[in-house]
Design an enzyme around this catalytic site. Structure first.
Site, PDB file in Angstrom:
ATOM      1  N   THR A 132      -4.508 -76.974  48.022  1.00 42.26           N
ATOM      2  CA  THR A 132      -4.714 -77.841  46.859  1.00 42.26           C
ATOM      3  C   THR A 132      -3.389 -78.165  46.183  1.00 42.26           C
ATOM      4  O   THR A 132      -3.107 -79.327  45.865  1.00 42.26           O
ATOM      5  CB  THR A 132      -5.643 -77.149  45.841  1.00 42.26           C
ATOM      6  OG1 THR A 132      -6.865 -76.805  46.486  1.00 42.26           O
ATOM      7  CG2 THR A 132      -5.922 -78.045  44.655  1.00 42.26           C
ATOM      8  N   THR A 133      -2.564 -77.141  45.964  1.00 45.52           N
ATOM      9  CA  THR A 133      -1.292 -77.316  45.267  1.00 45.52           C
ATOM     10  C   THR A 133      -0.320 -78.157  46.087  1.00 45.52           C
ATOM     11  O   THR A 133       0.588 -78.787  45.534  1.00 45.52           O
ATOM     12  CB  THR A 133      -0.675 -75.940  44.941  1.00 45.52           C
ATOM     13  OG1 THR A 133      -1.683 -75.118  44.356  1.00 45.52           O
ATOM     14  CG2 THR A 133       0.487 -76.059  43.991  1.00 45.52           C
ATOM     15  N   TYR A 192     -17.922 -82.821  47.985  1.00 42.63           N
ATOM     16  CA  TYR A 192     -18.613 -84.091  47.793  1.00 42.63           C
ATOM     17  C   TYR A 192     -19.972 -84.154  48.479  1.00 42.63           C
ATOM     18  O   TYR A 192     -20.986 -84.218  47.809  1.00 42.63           O
ATOM     19  CB  TYR A 192     -17.762 -85.307  48.207  1.00 42.63           C
ATOM     20  CG  TYR A 192     -18.472 -86.596  47.848  1.00 42.63           C
ATOM     21  CD1 TYR A 192     -18.576 -86.990  46.524  1.00 42.63           C
ATOM     22  CD2 TYR A 192     -19.098 -87.368  48.821  1.00 42.63           C
ATOM     23  CE1 TYR A 192     -19.277 -88.136  46.180  1.00 42.63           C
ATOM     24  CE2 TYR A 192     -19.795 -88.512  48.481  1.00 42.63           C
ATOM     25  CZ  TYR A 192     -19.890 -88.880  47.158  1.00 42.63           C
ATOM     26  OH  TYR A 192     -20.598 -90.006  46.821  1.00 42.63           O
ATOM     27  N   TYR A 245     -12.250 -70.178  51.191  1.00 39.89           N
ATOM     28  CA  TYR A 245     -11.683 -70.588  49.902  1.00 39.89           C
ATOM     29  C   TYR A 245     -12.818 -71.103  49.029  1.00 39.89           C
ATOM     30  O   TYR A 245     -13.372 -72.170  49.289  1.00 39.89           O
ATOM     31  CB  TYR A 245     -10.609 -71.651  50.143  1.00 39.89           C
ATOM     32  CG  TYR A 245      -9.938 -72.219  48.918  1.00 39.89           C
ATOM     33  CD1 TYR A 245     -10.039 -71.627  47.660  1.00 39.89           C
ATOM     34  CD2 TYR A 245      -9.170 -73.376  49.030  1.00 39.89           C
ATOM     35  CE1 TYR A 245      -9.411 -72.167  46.560  1.00 39.89           C
ATOM     36  CE2 TYR A 245      -8.527 -73.925  47.928  1.00 39.89           C
ATOM     37  CZ  TYR A 245      -8.650 -73.317  46.700  1.00 39.89           C
ATOM     38  OH  TYR A 245      -8.025 -73.863  45.602  1.00 39.89           O
ATOM     39  N   ARG A 303     -13.847 -77.505  41.893  1.00 39.78           N
ATOM     40  CA  ARG A 303     -13.327 -78.684  42.584  1.00 39.78           C
ATOM     41  C   ARG A 303     -14.304 -79.248  43.614  1.00 39.78           C
ATOM     42  O   ARG A 303     -14.354 -80.458  43.819  1.00 39.78           O
ATOM     43  CB  ARG A 303     -12.005 -78.335  43.303  1.00 39.78           C
ATOM     44  CG  ARG A 303     -10.804 -78.251  42.381  1.00 39.78           C
ATOM     45  CD  ARG A 303      -9.539 -78.001  43.194  1.00 39.78           C
ATOM     46  NE  ARG A 303      -8.359 -77.993  42.350  1.00 39.78           N
ATOM     47  CZ  ARG A 303      -7.593 -79.040  42.089  1.00 39.78           C
ATOM     48  NH1 ARG A 303      -7.888 -80.223  42.594  1.00 39.78           N
ATOM     49  NH2 ARG A 303      -6.524 -78.930  41.325  1.00 39.78           N
ATOM     50  N   LYS A 340     -10.538 -66.310  49.390  1.00 44.33           N
ATOM     51  CA  LYS A 340      -9.791 -66.630  48.169  1.00 44.33           C
ATOM     52  C   LYS A 340     -10.829 -67.021  47.132  1.00 44.33           C
ATOM     53  O   LYS A 340     -11.487 -68.048  47.254  1.00 44.33           O
ATOM     54  CB  LYS A 340      -8.809 -67.783  48.407  1.00 44.33           C
ATOM     55  CG  LYS A 340      -8.109 -68.259  47.135  1.00 44.33           C
ATOM     56  CD  LYS A 340      -7.264 -69.500  47.392  1.00 44.33           C
ATOM     57  CE  LYS A 340      -6.653 -70.007  46.084  1.00 44.33           C
ATOM     58  NZ  LYS A 340      -5.862 -71.258  46.286  1.00 44.33           N
ATOM     59  N   ILE A 343      -3.506 -65.732  45.895  1.00 46.99           N
ATOM     60  CA  ILE A 343      -2.916 -66.974  46.408  1.00 46.99           C
ATOM     61  C   ILE A 343      -2.616 -67.802  45.177  1.00 46.99           C
ATOM     62  O   ILE A 343      -3.518 -68.278  44.486  1.00 46.99           O
ATOM     63  CB  ILE A 343      -3.854 -67.678  47.401  1.00 46.99           C
ATOM     64  CG1 ILE A 343      -4.047 -66.789  48.632  1.00 46.99           C
ATOM     65  CG2 ILE A 343      -3.282 -69.032  47.808  1.00 46.99           C
ATOM     66  CD1 ILE A 343      -5.014 -67.334  49.666  1.00 46.99           C
TER      67      ILE A 343
END
Length: 294
Positions: A46-47, A109, A135, A140, A164, A206
């Site tokens: 993501t980052t 989504y 994850y 999100r 995570k 993380i």
């Protein structure tokens, strides 16, 4: 054997003015992370703005990171997708490029049921031989991996080794570890919950914070592992105002701005991400100064 123990950086992807990946700066940032005692690197998460990288850019960035690290610490590639076949393709290609493990985000989504999650993650993990870390970031993706599902995957799929956890739900994480009975490697996905997650049996984080404070983030974990829980807790609490500032706008906008302040990247994002609001940027700068990294 765990993929890593301690603090992994969810590393920023720096861009040039033309929006291409700035590999010269990327190499410098990787080297600074290794010098700062970071325990692993997560590339194209993501980052790292993976959502707006093309397939080629995504795989090129993974390959570059693997070559730059050159075996010194583990490299974990974000290869999850909301499409199972896409996840399989990206995961097998990342494996070919030499990554040590994969980070697989929940399908976003289109979402799915818990049964769908099991089928999705198992199919991706079965396509590779390297370890996979789930994850969970429902804020999100709109999908929450329930503790029962995470434990079932870690027990029944040999190379799914951990999760995570970025749900922010300590009660859920407690239930996960109660059910796991040692079969799940737990990593905090929230920098403000490193110590609480370690106290529940987690083995690391993380981290977004590690981009700008690798030594301190590593030390939070190391002090805890060494039995110096008070020092670990003190550093965690000291970092809270900075962590709050790093998430005052959607990640990775603030951490990229922080990297700009440190001269470690340009303030360039892939749209729809955009520059920080001025008031937020000033708050971030102030908290970086208070934490002693600026």
């Amino acid at each position: 054997m765990s993929v890593f123990k301690g603090a992994a950086v969810a590393i920023v992807t720096p861009f040039l003015d033309d929006q291409s990946v700035d590999y010269d700066q990327f190499a410098k940032n990787i080297e600074e992370q290794i010098a700062g005692n970071t325990d692993a690197i997560v590339v194209c998460g993501t980052t790292g703005e993976a959502a707006t990288l093309s397939q080629k850019e995504h795989l090129d960035a993974i390959e570059f990171c693997v070559k730059q690290v050159n075996g010194r610490i583990p490299v974990i590639a974000g290869t999850g997708s909301n499409c199972t076949e896409e996840g399989i393709y990206m995961s097998t290609e990342a494996e070919k490029r030499g990554v040590d493990a994969l980070l697989l985000v929940t399908p976003y989504y289109n979402k799915c049921t818990q049964k769908g999650l099991y089928i999705h993650f198992k199919a991706i993990a079965d396509s590779v031989k390297i370890p996979c870390i789930l994850y969970n970031v429902p804020s999100r993706t709109g999908v929450n991996i329930l503790p029962e599902t995470a434990v079932k995957l870690c027990r029944e799929v040999e190379n799914i080794v951990g999760i995570k956890e970025a749900s922010g739900n300590i009660s859920q994480i407690s239930r996960l570890m109660s059910l796991a009975n040692g079969c799940v490697d737990l990593y905090s996905g929230d920098d403000n919950q490193i110590v609480p997650v370690l106290a529940l049996g987690g083995i690391g984080v993380i981290s977004v914070l590690s981009n700008i404070a690798p030594k301190q983030t590593h030390q939070i974990c190391q002090d805890f592992f060494d039995g110096n829980v008070e020092a670990s807790r003190e550093l965690q609490l000291k970092a809270i105002p900075l962590i709050d500032a790093l998430f005052c706008e959607v990640n990775p906008i603030p951490v990229k701005k922080a990297m700009v302040y440190l001269g470690k990247c340009k303030e360039i994002y892939r749209s729809p991400l955009c520059e920080m609001e001025e008031a937020h940027a000033e708050l971030l700068k102030k908290e970086m100064e208070n934490f002693g990294i600026l």
